[in-house]
Design an enzyme around this catalytic site. Structure first.
Site, PDB file in Angstrom:
ATOM      1  N   GLY A 196       0.278 -16.945  -0.541  1.00 37.10           N
ATOM      2  CA  GLY A 196      -0.679 -17.455  -1.744  1.00 37.10           C
ATOM      3  C   GLY A 196      -0.856 -16.653  -2.780  1.00 37.10           C
TER       4      GLY A 196
ATOM      5  N   ARG B 214     -12.287 -18.828   5.661  1.00 39.38           N
ATOM      6  CA  ARG B 214     -11.033 -19.029   6.750  1.00 39.38           C
ATOM      7  C   ARG B 214     -11.683 -19.001   8.117  1.00 39.38           C
ATOM      8  NH1 ARG B 214      -6.267 -15.301   4.910  1.00 39.38           N
ATOM      9  NH2 ARG B 214      -6.116 -16.716   3.282  1.00 39.38           N
TER      10      ARG B 214
ATOM     11  N   HIS C 280      -5.580 -17.331  10.739  1.00 37.00           N
ATOM     12  CA  HIS C 280      -5.384 -18.295   9.899  1.00 37.00           C
ATOM     13  C   HIS C 280      -5.410 -19.807  10.280  1.00 37.00           C
ATOM     14  CE1 HIS C 280      -3.718 -20.119   6.141  1.00 37.00           C
ATOM     15  NE2 HIS C 280      -3.742 -19.047   5.447  1.00 37.00           N
TER      16      HIS C 280
ATOM     17  N   ASP D 160       1.574  -0.206  15.114  1.00 40.03           N
ATOM     18  CA  ASP D 160       2.042   1.114  15.456  1.00 40.03           C
ATOM     19  C   ASP D 160       1.143   2.109  14.715  1.00 40.03           C
ATOM     20  OD1 ASP D 160       4.629  -0.168  16.458  1.00 40.03           O
ATOM     21  OD2 ASP D 160       5.354  -0.149  14.494  1.00 40.03           O
TER      22      ASP D 160
ATOM     23  N   GLU E 189      -8.477 -20.577  -3.520  1.00 42.40           N
ATOM     24  CA  GLU E 189      -8.486 -20.536  -2.107  1.00 42.40           C
ATOM     25  C   GLU E 189      -9.810 -20.583  -1.624  1.00 42.40           C
ATOM     26  OE1 GLU E 189      -5.741 -17.381  -1.051  1.00 42.40           O
ATOM     27  OE2 GLU E 189      -4.012 -18.460  -1.716  1.00 42.40           O
TER      28      GLU E 189
ATOM     29  N   ARG F 188     -11.888 -11.236   5.686  1.00 38.24           N
ATOM     30  CA  ARG F 188     -11.542 -11.050   4.495  1.00 38.24           C
ATOM     31  C   ARG F 188     -11.388 -12.402   3.723  1.00 38.24           C
ATOM     32  NH1 ARG F 188      -6.324 -11.827   2.689  1.00 38.24           N
ATOM     33  NH2 ARG F 188      -5.368 -12.068   4.685  1.00 38.24           N
TER      34      ARG F 188
ATOM     35  N   HIS G 177      -3.535 -13.633  11.962  1.00 38.01           N
ATOM     36  CA  HIS G 177      -2.983 -13.448  10.478  1.00 38.01           C
ATOM     37  C   HIS G 177      -3.040 -12.047   9.977  1.00 38.01           C
ATOM     38  CE1 HIS G 177      -1.692 -14.742   6.808  1.00 38.01           C
ATOM     39  NE2 HIS G 177      -2.939 -14.569   6.302  1.00 38.01           N
TER      40      HIS G 177
ATOM     41  N   ALA H 271       0.920  -1.121  -0.052  1.00 39.12           N
ATOM     42  CA  ALA H 271       0.077  -0.107  -0.185  1.00 39.12           C
ATOM     43  C   ALA H 271       0.697   1.086   0.110  1.00 39.12           C
ATOM     44  CB  ALA H 271      -1.056   0.121   1.400  1.00 39.12           C
TER      45      ALA H 271
ATOM     46  N   SER I  83      -5.804  -9.416   0.284  1.00 40.44           N
ATOM     47  CA  SER I  83      -5.146  -8.164   0.831  1.00 40.44           C
ATOM     48  C   SER I  83      -4.195  -7.572  -0.037  1.00 40.44           C
ATOM     49  CB  SER I  83      -4.497  -8.615   2.285  1.00 40.44           C
ATOM     50  OG  SER I  83      -3.754  -9.739   1.980  1.00 40.44           O
TER      51      SER I  83
ATOM     52  N   LYS J 187      10.216   1.296   9.575  1.00 38.45           N
ATOM     53  CA  LYS J 187      11.038   1.203  10.763  1.00 38.45           C
ATOM     54  C   LYS J 187      12.206   0.237  10.617  1.00 38.45           C
ATOM     55  CE  LYS J 187       7.981  -1.933  12.992  1.00 38.45           C
ATOM     56  NZ  LYS J 187       6.965  -2.087  14.211  1.00 38.45           N
TER      57      LYS J 187
HETATM   58  C1  SIN Z   1      -2.039 -17.388   2.228  1.00 41.11           C
HETATM   59  O1  SIN Z   1      -1.245 -17.604   1.536  1.00 41.11           O
HETATM   60  O2  SIN Z   1      -2.812 -18.391   2.722  1.00 41.11           O
HETATM   61  C2  SIN Z   1      -2.544 -16.317   2.718  1.00 41.11           C
HETATM   62  C3  SIN Z   1      -3.081 -15.220   1.665  1.00 41.11           C
HETATM   63  C4  SIN Z   1      -4.048 -14.632   2.675  1.00 41.11           C
HETATM   64  O3  SIN Z   1      -3.883 -14.080   3.654  1.00 41.11           O
HETATM   65  O4  SIN Z   1      -4.781 -13.930   1.865  1.00 41.11           O
END
Ligand code: SIN
Length: 537
Positions: free
Chosen positions: A51, A278, A232, A211, A116, A374, A339, A19, A379, A38
């Site tokens: 992933g 998830r 996760h 932070d 996924e 999420r 996670h 980002a 992400s 940092k």
């Molecule tokens: C993963 O590889 O399982 C993480 C991918 C994610 O956090 O979306």
């Protein structure tokens, strides 16, 4: 006291993940851009992302399906306009990244997509098998370095500078020179990443100490939905070792979960079995641990072609080998770990926070795009899309946000010039550093035990009572570690307070005393700001 050295920039970006870099690239032509990190410049959570990155780019996919999947995973709390922007602008941001040199894996000349959890199509792009974040970071840095952006590593932001309620810069600790300085800028972006280190079990790197959330909160910015922390399901469980992530893409390629009795348990919990959302998988896994009394379940890849597994997941293969595990032949002990933060600093759809001059993007921010949980691999996409949007909005800097159509008031004092103070020295005797470390270990354990995957009023209240006694003392000349410890404590407390206030279960927030989702009462975003109670809007 000697006043700190001051520098000027037009735009100050704090954080070097996807980002921050993407925003800085957007800002490069608009003035002098300074990007701070940092730690080492390349050290960010993005760097570790395995992933992939999701986008409706394949012939079988549609943007409308990505939209639906994201909303579904978010358990009726996603900000729909934010999701629409994510899925619609995502493909163009990825194409642009490819033009800048990002090499995603291909089958022949065509991009290769994997699946996924909770995706209705194979839409996850990946690079070097399981090093997607590293490749994206490389491409973004190459692009950024070709412009006039200036990078400053090892600069820790201790607080924001405010004048008349407007953020005008930041105060910094130069870790190597051991000096304090200030940078003033027309607009400042927090892109400092996540807060997973607030939990004793996390997939996040050690720098994910929340932070940005803590700094913004102290300055008076509103936080939103901070109770939603994603766990996760498959972190490698080796005693004494950090929880290394075993990507969800392993299950996308056919791996399955088994309990210690070797039973495939996920079909009992969800029709999508191992590819359920998830939050569902992590909770199911927790239930199995409680039922069997075991410390872990197994991830089983033994049914997959070993050659394919080694080629597709080279980093995971090598890391597991260091733990004497052959992922093609051994069952891999796994358990959930913190996670990702769905919540964060409340922003509008262009990264504006509730403080004028302050923007936020990426994991530290919350525009509602992820809702209560999420969707996998959204992400990195969020970082690209909303990093670029924040960069565009920062030049020229504008008024504070009207966040998500629900107006947020700037709660910061209207007049005086001030530094958004750190908690400050706690007493006349500087505490031993070990005291801070001991307290943080306790905070992280309390968060895992009482503010983790399964919560209740009793556990959350107990956590708050304990946290009230654990504020890590700041010595008179704190270093980065002491500031991070203080930030972790602030973040722990706001998560616990908001989790206590939300009396329902939704997405990653599961309350054993309120096990159902209650849209009527709680289908709203939580909001917390310094000195104010938790409210919902
Ligand atoms: C993963 O590889 O399982 C993480 C991918 C994610 O956090 O979306």
């Amino acid at each position: 006291m000697k006043s700190p050295r001051t520098r000027e920039a037009d735009y100050l970006v704090i954080g070097c993940g996807v980002a921050g870099l993407r925003a800085a690239i957007e800002l490069a032509g608009a003035g002098k851009v300074l990007v701070l990190s940092k730690a080492e410049l390349t050290e960010s959570a993005t760097q570790y992302a395995q992933g992939g990155i999701a986008a409706a780019l394949s012939d079988e996919d549609e943007i409308a399906l990505h939209y639906q999947d994201t909303l579904q995973a978010g358990d009726s709390l996603c900000h729909q306009a934010a999701v629409k922007i994510l899925v619609e602008e995502g493909p163009a941001r990825i194409q642009e990244l490819i033009e800048w040199g990002a090499a995603f894996d291909r089958n022949g000349t065509k991009l290769a997509f994997t699946r996924e959890g909770a995706h209705s199509r194979s839409r996850i792009l990946h690079a070097h098998g399981d090093s997607t974040g590293r490749e994206i970071t490389r491409a973004l840095f190459a692009r950024a370095r070709a412009s006039s952006i200036e990078f400053l590593p090892y600069m820790f932001t201790t607080e924001l500078l405010l004048e008349n309620g407007v953020v005008v810069g930041a105060r910094l600790l130069d870790e190597r020179q051991k000096t304090i300085s200030e940078i003033r800028a027309r607009a400042l972006l927090l892109a400092t990443g996540g807060l997973g280190q607030v939990y004793s079990e996390t997939t996040n790197p050690s720098l994910a100490t929340g932070d940005g959330v803590a700094i913004a909160y102290r300055a008076g910015a509103v936080l939103r939905d901070i109770e939603f922390v994603q766990f996760h399901p498959t972190a490698l469980y080796c005693q004494g070792a950090p929880r290394f992530l075993l990507s969800e893409a392993l299950r996308g390629e056919g791996a399955c979960l088994r309990n210690v009795d070797l039973e495939r348990f996920m079909p009992r919990y969800h029709e999508a079995a191992d590819l359920a959302p998830r939050d569902v998988v992590s909770r199911a896994l927790m239930m199995e641990l409680l039922k069997t009394g075991a410390e872990f379940v197994y991830l089983d890849l033994t049914g997959l072609d070993p050659e394919h597994v080694r080629a597709r997941f080279p980093r995971i293969y090598a890391t597991c080998q260091e733990h004497n595990l052959d992922i093609t032949a051994d069952l891999l002990p796994v358990r959930p770990a913190a996670h990702y933060a769905m919540g964060g600093i409340a922003t509008d759809l262009d990264g504006r926070t509730t403080l004028a001059g302050l923007f936020a993007a990426g994991e530290v921010a919350c525009n509602g795009v992820h809702g209560a949980n999420r969707l996998a691999s959204n992400s990195l996409l969020e970082g690209l899309v909303y990093g670029a949007r924040a960069g565009r909005a920062m030049a020229p800097s504008q008024a504070p946000a009207k966040v998500s159509g629900r107006e947020e008031k700037n709660k910061v004092g209207k007049s005086s010039s001030r530094v958004a103070a750190n908690p400050g020295p706690s007493g006349s005797n500087d505490p031993l550093p070990a005291d801070g470390a001991r307290r943080v270990a306790q905070i992280r354990e309390v968060m895992w035990q009482k503010v983790g995957i399964i919560r209740s009023a009793e556990s959350l209240q107990a956590a708050l009572d304990i946290l009230a006694r654990l504020a890590p003392p700041l010595p008179s000349s704190p270093g980065r570690t002491q500031y991070e410890q203080s930030n972790l404590h602030i973040v722990a407390e706001v998560i616990a307070r908001c989790a206590l206030a939300r009396e329902e279960s939704r997405g990653a927030h599961y309350r054993s005393d309120f096990p159902c989702r209650d849209d009527e009462r709680w289908g709203r975003y939580s909001r917390i700001a310094l000195g104010q109670p938790v409210t919902f809007e």
